[in-house]
Design a protein around this motif. Structure first.
Motif, PDB file in Angstrom:
ATOM      1  N   GLU A 109       0.811  -1.220   0.000  1.00  0.00           N
ATOM      2  CA  GLU A 109       0.000   0.000   0.000  1.00  0.00           C
ATOM      3  C   GLU A 109       0.854   1.284   0.000  1.00  0.00           C
ATOM      4  N   THR A 110       2.004   1.219   0.694  1.00  0.00           N
ATOM      5  CA  THR A 110       2.870   2.401   0.761  1.00  0.00           C
ATOM      6  C   THR A 110       3.322   2.839  -0.640  1.00  0.00           C
ATOM      7  N   THR A 111       3.732   1.862  -1.444  1.00  0.00           N
ATOM      8  CA  THR A 111       4.238   2.199  -2.780  1.00  0.00           C
ATOM      9  C   THR A 111       3.086   2.633  -3.690  1.00  0.00           C
ATOM     10  N   ALA A 112       1.945   1.927  -3.576  1.00  0.00           N
ATOM     11  CA  ALA A 112       0.801   2.258  -4.438  1.00  0.00           C
ATOM     12  C   ALA A 112       0.252   3.650  -4.123  1.00  0.00           C
ATOM     13  N   THR A 113       0.154   4.002  -2.848  1.00  0.00           N
ATOM     14  CA  THR A 113      -0.396   5.324  -2.511  1.00  0.00           C
ATOM     15  C   THR A 113       0.561   6.442  -2.948  1.00  0.00           C
ATOM     16  N   THR A 114       1.865   6.194  -2.853  1.00  0.00           N
ATOM     17  CA  THR A 114       2.809   7.231  -3.318  1.00  0.00           C
ATOM     18  C   THR A 114       2.632   7.453  -4.831  1.00  0.00           C
ATOM     19  N   LEU A 115       2.427   6.353  -5.564  1.00  0.00           N
ATOM     20  CA  LEU A 115       2.219   6.494  -7.016  1.00  0.00           C
ATOM     21  C   LEU A 115       0.923   7.261  -7.309  1.00  0.00           C
ATOM     22  N   ALA A 116      -0.119   6.987  -6.524  1.00  0.00           N
ATOM     23  CA  ALA A 116      -1.388   7.702  -6.738  1.00  0.00           C
ATOM     24  C   ALA A 116      -1.212   9.200  -6.456  1.00  0.00           C
ATOM     25  N   TRP A 117      -0.411   9.518  -5.437  1.00  0.00           N
ATOM     26  CA  TRP A 117      -0.096  10.937  -5.192  1.00  0.00           C
ATOM     27  C   TRP A 117       0.686  11.503  -6.380  1.00  0.00           C
ATOM     28  N   GLY A 118       1.485  10.664  -7.013  1.00  0.00           N
ATOM     29  CA  GLY A 118       2.245  11.112  -8.183  1.00  0.00           C
ATOM     30  C   GLY A 118       1.301  11.598  -9.273  1.00  0.00           C
ATOM     31  N   VAL A 119       0.270  10.815  -9.570  1.00  0.00           N
ATOM     32  CA  VAL A 119      -0.705  11.219 -10.586  1.00  0.00           C
ATOM     33  C   VAL A 119      -1.405  12.502 -10.135  1.00  0.00           C
ATOM     34  N   GLU A 120      -1.814  12.527  -8.876  1.00  0.00           N
ATOM     35  CA  GLU A 120      -2.542  13.688  -8.347  1.00  0.00           C
ATOM     36  C   GLU A 120      -1.704  14.969  -8.479  1.00  0.00           C
ATOM     37  N   ARG A 121      -0.409  14.883  -8.147  1.00  0.00           N
ATOM     38  CA  ARG A 121       0.454  16.072  -8.207  1.00  0.00           C
ATOM     39  C   ARG A 121       0.778  16.459  -9.660  1.00  0.00           C
ATOM     40  N   LEU A 122       1.108  15.459 -10.487  1.00  0.00           N
ATOM     41  CA  LEU A 122       1.579  15.790 -11.841  1.00  0.00           C
ATOM     42  C   LEU A 122       0.481  16.437 -12.681  1.00  0.00           C
ATOM     43  N   ARG A 123      -0.770  16.010 -12.475  1.00  0.00           N
ATOM     44  CA  ARG A 123      -1.862  16.627 -13.248  1.00  0.00           C
ATOM     45  C   ARG A 123      -1.980  18.110 -12.919  1.00  0.00           C
ATOM     46  N   ARG A 124      -1.485  18.498 -11.772  1.00  0.00           N
ATOM     47  CA  ARG A 124      -1.602  19.901 -11.345  1.00  0.00           C
ATOM     48  C   ARG A 124      -0.320  20.684 -11.623  1.00  0.00           C
ATOM     49  N   HIS A 125       0.637  20.025 -12.298  1.00  0.00           N
ATOM     50  CA  HIS A 125       1.901  20.692 -12.642  1.00  0.00           C
ATOM     51  C   HIS A 125       2.276  20.328 -14.087  1.00  0.00           C
ATOM     52  N   PRO A 126       1.527  20.906 -15.052  1.00  0.00           N
ATOM     53  CA  PRO A 126       1.673  20.478 -16.448  1.00  0.00           C
ATOM     54  C   PRO A 126       3.069  20.705 -17.031  1.00  0.00           C
ATOM     55  N   ASP A 127       3.756  21.758 -16.605  1.00  0.00           N
ATOM     56  CA  ASP A 127       5.101  21.985 -17.170  1.00  0.00           C
ATOM     57  C   ASP A 127       6.045  20.860 -16.758  1.00  0.00           C
ATOM     58  N   LEU A 128       5.959  20.514 -15.491  1.00  0.00           N
ATOM     59  CA  LEU A 128       6.793  19.417 -14.990  1.00  0.00           C
ATOM     60  C   LEU A 128       6.419  18.122 -15.710  1.00  0.00           C
ATOM     61  N   LEU A 129       5.111  17.907 -15.879  1.00  0.00           N
ATOM     62  CA  LEU A 129       4.636  16.697 -16.548  1.00  0.00           C
ATOM     63  C   LEU A 129       5.235  16.591 -17.958  1.00  0.00           C
ATOM     64  N   ALA A 130       5.253  17.711 -18.681  1.00  0.00           N
ATOM     65  CA  ALA A 130       5.799  17.700 -20.040  1.00  0.00           C
ATOM     66  C   ALA A 130       7.291  17.361 -20.008  1.00  0.00           C
ATOM     67  N   ARG A 131       8.004  17.926 -19.053  1.00  0.00           N
ATOM     68  CA  ARG A 131       9.455  17.648 -18.980  1.00  0.00           C
ATOM     69  C   ARG A 131       9.708  16.192 -18.606  1.00  0.00           C
ATOM     70  N   LEU A 132       8.881  15.664 -17.715  1.00  0.00           N
ATOM     71  CA  LEU A 132       9.040  14.258 -17.317  1.00  0.00           C
ATOM     72  C   LEU A 132       8.744  13.318 -18.489  1.00  0.00           C
ATOM     73  N   ALA A 133       7.702  13.677 -19.255  1.00  0.00           N
ATOM     74  CA  ALA A 133       7.339  12.821 -20.398  1.00  0.00           C
ATOM     75  C   ALA A 133       8.488  12.816 -21.410  1.00  0.00           C
ATOM     76  N   ALA A 134       9.070  13.998 -21.645  1.00  0.00           N
ATOM     77  CA  ALA A 134      10.183  14.074 -22.602  1.00  0.00           C
ATOM     78  C   ALA A 134      11.347  13.225 -22.106  1.00  0.00           C
ATOM     79  N   GLU A 135      11.649  13.313 -20.832  1.00  0.00           N
ATOM     80  CA  GLU A 135      12.766  12.523 -20.263  1.00  0.00           C
ATOM     81  C   GLU A 135      12.500  11.023 -20.421  1.00  0.00           C
ATOM     82  N   ALA A 136      11.252  10.604 -20.118  1.00  0.00           N
ATOM     83  CA  ALA A 136      10.933   9.168 -20.179  1.00  0.00           C
ATOM     84  C   ALA A 136      10.990   8.666 -21.617  1.00  0.00           C
ATOM     85  N   ARG A 137      10.553   9.513 -22.560  1.00  0.00           N
ATOM     86  CA  ARG A 137      10.435   9.032 -23.939  1.00  0.00           C
ATOM     87  C   ARG A 137      11.781   9.001 -24.648  1.00  0.00           C
TER      88      ARG A 137
END
Ligand code: HEM
Length: 452
Positions: free
Chosen positions: A277-305
């Motif tokens: 549960e600890t790892t899953a809830t941290t990941l869910a917070w990840g989605v919650e935070r990233l949707r509210r920080h679109p610039d960061l999200l774009a940079r992360l997507a570029a890094e991953a791709r």
């Protein structure tokens, strides 16, 4: 992680000004009112007490009664470095009572260190690379079922991914044993975490009572582990197997003794309870935070791709754990009158180390309410102000596993999907019993990336 020599770090006098024989100051409200405030609004209550009394104060809590709360790096260092014969953990851990005497959570002193020595090699950073493909496979399998353009909570998906990952990499189970574990483990841990706090409900009053359900699920769990151990003993490839159970079956303590069946069962259940549960809830917070920080999200997507580097993703995971620590605090119990921060914590009292307070303290993190992974790009994390995994001889042994897993799941998500940003206010926090989750489960709207 700080290396602690428990023999040396024991009864050393506290450095600095003289120590008062009194317990740390705290709330003067009547106990029931103080406990109610803590129950209804733990963080604001703790913050208010810290403002009034400083980094060490007392508060009345529903489960542990009067406790001392430590919320400054010097205090945290002293608590984490104290010898287990001064500050214990296992003898007062409600979770340890539920998971069984073979659980790390239930142990103290030399037994605890002996057990950790056996377990730590299974979670060594380098071994984690061998698990990456399994995690990616499980993440892809789960995400293949995600519907595009519809809002859905991601937490159940992350719970399934982290459960499947532990069943395969920790239990080494597949086929019908793997499916039965997937049926039994979630309710076993959910009921167990409630019973840990509600002692009177532990009695077996029939198959429908919480105590009865827990006992029956535990019996099913023990039967599966027995089968897995028998299969392991008959497996000519046991020596080369990579899963944690196989490692524990091969391992022996310093005196040559091997782990018993019940010790293996208790310990594997502990790893699941602590790591799922600890790892899953941290990941869910990840989605919650990233949707509210679109610039960061774009940079992360570029890094991953591009597949080049993962510095920003690692810093983002650090920032997630700073800003949304899913285990908000850890504790130790004073076995002797323990001098701390100029006061004396009386014998028998719990000391709560509050990650939430320290992680949101502007003295250690500028503008702490801002979600900014950049703060960890420049300087990494500090042992006594960034403490989502606790510290000292009890520091989470699964930290490298959790980081590897979160890294791979986030990378898969970012490569396969775009995540729709939102301007809605952040999700509130909900206590699930083991860990804190976003109250709406980390809502997402996703679109599959098209090739090219
Ligand atoms: C984001 C994920 C995780 C978080 C936030 C987390 C956090 C923690 C914390 C705060 C503690 C108590 C440390 C202390 O008191 O100093 C702990 C202990 C523990 N964790 Fe984790 N953990 C995570 C993942 C995992 C995983 C993946 C595993 C194993 C598969 C694991 C296994 C354990 C065990 C066995 C302990 C007890 C250690 C002991 O008492 O010696 N954890 N964890």
């Amino acid at each position: 992680m700080a290396v602690v020599d428990p023999a040396r770090a024991s009864r050393e006098p506290e450095p600095g000004p003289p120590v008062s024989p009194l317990a740390p100051p705290g709330s003067r409200l009547p106990r029931p009112l103080s406990a109610l405030l803590f129950l209804l609004a733990p963080q604001p209550t703790l913050r208010m007490l810290q403002r009034r009394h400083g980094d060490l104060f007392s508060v009345w809590t529903p489960v542990f009664g009067q406790v001392a709360v430590a919320a400054g790096p010097e205090l945290v260092k002293r608590v984490f470095q104290a010898s287990p014969d001064v500050l214990s953990f296992g003898e007062t851990s409600p979770l340890g009572e539920i998971l069984g005497p073979g659980s790390l959570f239930a142990m103290d002193d030399s037994r605890h260190l002996r057990e950790r020595r056996l377990i730590l090699p299974a979670f060594h950073g380098e071994r984690m690379r061998g698990y990456e493909d399994v995690i990616e496979e499980e993440a892809r399998r789960e995400m293949a079922g995600w519907a595009e353009g519809e809002e859905f909570p991601t937490l159940p998906s992350f719970m399934r991914i982290t459960l499947a990952a532990i069943i395969r990499t920790v239990f080494g189970a597949q086929g019908s044993d793997g499916s039965e574990l997937a049926d039994v483990l979630p309710p076993l841990v959910t009921i167990g975490s409630r019973l840990a706090l509600l002692r009177p409900l532990r009695r077996d009053l029939g198959p429908r009572s919480p105590g009865g359900r827990f006992r029956r699920l535990r019996a099913r769990y023990d039967a599966i582990v027995d089968r897995l151990i028998d299969a392991g003993r008959a497996d000519p490839a046991l020596e080369s197997r990579e899963d944690v159970m196989a490692m524990l079956m091969r391992a022996h303590y310093d005196d040559g003794e091997r782990m018993s069946r019940t010790a293996i069962a208790d310990e594997l259940l502990t790893l699941l309870a602590a790591g799922h549960e600890t790892t899953a809830t941290t990941l869910a917070w990840g989605v919650e935070r990233l949707r509210r920080h679109p610039d960061l999200l774009a940079r992360l997507a570029a890094e991953a791709r591009t597949g080049e580097g993962r510095e920003l993703r690692v810093a983002t995971i650090h920032e997630l754990q700073r800003s949304r620590p899913v285990i908000p605090a850890t504790s130790r119990c004073a076995r002797v009158d323990f001098p701390l921060g100029g006061w004396t914590v009386p014998r028998g009292r719990q000391i709560i180390v509050s990650a939430s307070l320290i992680h949101h303290d502007p003295r250690f993190f500028a503008d702490p309410e801002r979600f900014d992974p950049g703060r960890f790009l420049a300087r990494g994390v500090d042992t006594y102000t960034w403490i989502p995994f606790g510290g000292g001889t009890r520091r989470c042994p699964g930290a490298a596993f959790a980081h590897m897993e979160m890294d791979i799941v986030l990378r898969t998500l970012l490569r396969e999907f775009t995540l729709e940003p939102t301007r809605r206010r952040g999700e509130r926090l909900r206590d699930r019993g083991i860990a804190n989750a976003p109250a709406r489960g980390g809502l997402a709207v996703v679109h599959r990336r098209r090739p090219g």
